[in-house]
Design a protein around this motif. Sequence first.
Motif, PDB file in Angstrom:
ATOM      1  N   GLY A 153       0.811  -1.206   0.000  1.00 31.89           N
ATOM      2  CA  GLY A 153       0.000   0.000   0.000  1.00 31.89           C
ATOM      3  C   GLY A 153       0.846   1.259   0.000  1.00 31.89           C
ATOM      4  O   GLY A 153       2.068   1.229   0.176  1.00 31.89           O
ATOM      5  N   GLN A 154       0.181   2.401  -0.175  1.00 30.25           N
ATOM      6  CA  GLN A 154       0.861   3.680  -0.306  1.00 30.25           C
ATOM      7  C   GLN A 154       1.171   4.331   1.037  1.00 30.25           C
ATOM      8  O   GLN A 154       1.844   5.362   1.082  1.00 30.25           O
ATOM      9  N   THR A 155       0.671   3.763   2.134  1.00 34.73           N
ATOM     10  CA  THR A 155       0.920   4.315   3.456  1.00 34.73           C
ATOM     11  C   THR A 155       1.369   3.190   4.392  1.00 34.73           C
ATOM     12  O   THR A 155       1.305   2.010   4.043  1.00 34.73           O
ATOM     13  N   GLY A 156       1.781   3.572   5.619  1.00 38.07           N
ATOM     14  CA  GLY A 156       2.162   2.576   6.609  1.00 38.07           C
ATOM     15  C   GLY A 156       3.652   2.299   6.619  1.00 38.07           C
ATOM     16  O   GLY A 156       4.365   2.618   5.654  1.00 38.07           O
ATOM     17  N   PRO A 157       4.148   1.679   7.687  1.00 40.91           N
ATOM     18  CA  PRO A 157       5.599   1.476   7.825  1.00 40.91           C
ATOM     19  C   PRO A 157       6.204   0.527   6.796  1.00 40.91           C
ATOM     20  O   PRO A 157       7.419   0.549   6.589  1.00 40.91           O
ATOM     21  N   TYR A 158       5.399  -0.315   6.159  1.00 32.95           N
ATOM     22  CA  TYR A 158       5.933  -1.254   5.171  1.00 32.95           C
ATOM     23  C   TYR A 158       5.804  -0.761   3.730  1.00 32.95           C
ATOM     24  O   TYR A 158       6.125  -1.505   2.800  1.00 32.95           O
ATOM     25  N   VAL A 221      -6.964   5.036  -6.178  1.00 38.87           N
ATOM     26  CA  VAL A 221      -7.392   3.713  -5.726  1.00 38.87           C
ATOM     27  C   VAL A 221      -6.136   3.000  -5.254  1.00 38.87           C
ATOM     28  O   VAL A 221      -5.262   2.657  -6.048  1.00 38.87           O
ATOM     29  N   ASP A 222      -6.006   2.795  -3.948  1.00 37.75           N
ATOM     30  CA  ASP A 222      -4.810   2.231  -3.331  1.00 37.75           C
ATOM     31  C   ASP A 222      -5.045   0.743  -3.066  1.00 37.75           C
ATOM     32  O   ASP A 222      -5.812   0.370  -2.183  1.00 37.75           O
ATOM     33  N   ILE A 223      -4.388  -0.115  -3.839  1.00 42.91           N
ATOM     34  CA  ILE A 223      -4.550  -1.570  -3.719  1.00 42.91           C
ATOM     35  C   ILE A 223      -3.216  -2.181  -3.309  1.00 42.91           C
ATOM     36  O   ILE A 223      -2.201  -1.972  -3.979  1.00 42.91           O
ATOM     37  N   SER A 224      -3.206  -2.918  -2.222  1.00 46.65           N
ATOM     38  CA  SER A 224      -1.999  -3.659  -1.854  1.00 46.65           C
ATOM     39  C   SER A 224      -2.245  -5.142  -2.062  1.00 46.65           C
ATOM     40  O   SER A 224      -3.369  -5.632  -1.932  1.00 46.65           O
ATOM     41  N   LEU A 225      -1.188  -5.849  -2.370  1.00 46.45           N
ATOM     42  CA  LEU A 225      -1.304  -7.286  -2.621  1.00 46.45           C
ATOM     43  C   LEU A 225      -1.758  -8.029  -1.373  1.00 46.45           C
ATOM     44  O   LEU A 225      -2.617  -8.911  -1.435  1.00 46.45           O
ATOM     45  N   TYR A 226      -1.196  -7.675  -0.216  1.00 49.00           N
ATOM     46  CA  TYR A 226      -1.564  -8.423   0.990  1.00 49.00           C
ATOM     47  C   TYR A 226      -3.004  -8.151   1.393  1.00 49.00           C
ATOM     48  O   TYR A 226      -3.710  -9.054   1.856  1.00 49.00           O
TER      49      TYR A 226
END
Length: 427
Positions: A153-158, A221-226
């Motif tokens: 994702g586009q935010t967060g520590p990872y 639209v922010d899509i992360s794989l996890y």
Amino acid sequence: MTQPDAPHSPPSGQPVNPPSGPAQARPGPLDGLRVVEMGSLLAGPFVGQLLGDFGAEVVKVEPPGVGDPMRAWGRHKPQGHSLWFPVIARNKKSVTLNLRQQAGQALARELIAGADVLVENFRPGTLERWGLGPDDLHALNPRLVIVRVSGYGQTGPYRGRAGFGSIGEAVGGLRALSGEPGQPPVRVGISIGDMLAGTLGALGAMMALFGRLTSGQGQVVDISLYEAVLTYMESMIPEYALTGQTRERSGSVLPGIAPSNIYPALDGNGQPGEWVVIGANGDNVFRRLAAAMGEPALADDPDYATHEARGRNMTAIDERIAAWTVSLPATEVVARLEEAGVPASRMYSARDMMNDPHFAARGNIVTLPHPVLGDFPMQGVVPRLTATPGSVRTLGPELGQHNAEIYGERLGRSAEALAQLAADGVI
């Protein structure tokens, strides 16, 4: 620019939905929508594939010289040609562009200025370094929908970590549940994490476009794989939070759901080796299964009469079903259960799919001509729309095949200018 409730119109003189092979002549529901795809490999390009299937014009931006690595991927490459790229790049146009050069970035801005949707799956921060971040692009094109697919994702520590679909499957919980108890986790035989993210990316694009009808504004639209994998993990989180139970690998069954498993059967030569999947965990369906097995009393046995009882005794009921199925050819098991109204099937291979009358009637396999390989079959379009169906119109294009059309006809570059851009390594 168009009105907030209308996509861009196709270029003058260009067919709206040119038929090719089995494609329908009617325009798709996304006809006239302009999409720029800057993704590579799987998740981002699958967003573009889904949008292109339903009529969107998808311009795929690829690095000069090598293009998307998917052009070279695949276990089998007859005559050096990927069998995967023509599928995931179907219904798209290809342009080459070096986004690491300022001239390439400037050309990208021109292209995106006339787009409805941008799809990208670079590591977070990459577009911003190139001056192509959402703030820059929305200043240029306020109505732009930007689909951003990344590992975390586009935010967060990872956010800055690299992530492929396999990593998303692990972090999202799927890998921990895949495989046999007491054995190492296994993977599904396809890149399911990427496909889930791509599907949700396309869905997110549609929701953002719908929102644009009233606001007139685009969004990210922010899509992360996890997270795409996590979305499908059923009750795994509340099971742990509210009961303290951690769901574990359970092989081919779901704990407490019975009978719903694979069962051995005979092949066409009367030898063991085939498998049949049977789903009869509903009380009424189990009663029909028991009758088909010639053991109708099982449905009234207190150990098997209810869903809860069968869940407690799933090993015993599976053994009784397996003793019946292994005495019959798989085709006969399926035929008997079909007649009884019990969901069941053999395990389908590609050969089965291509020779199945239901697949044919539904148009599940479509075939288009490949310039080198001849007839090229692939899976058709899903979901099915009755009034504005999707279609497979073209296979994946050659690298840079549409440079002249997009940069020349649309953005107004002359043949001399295009030649210079190519010489400078920009396109």
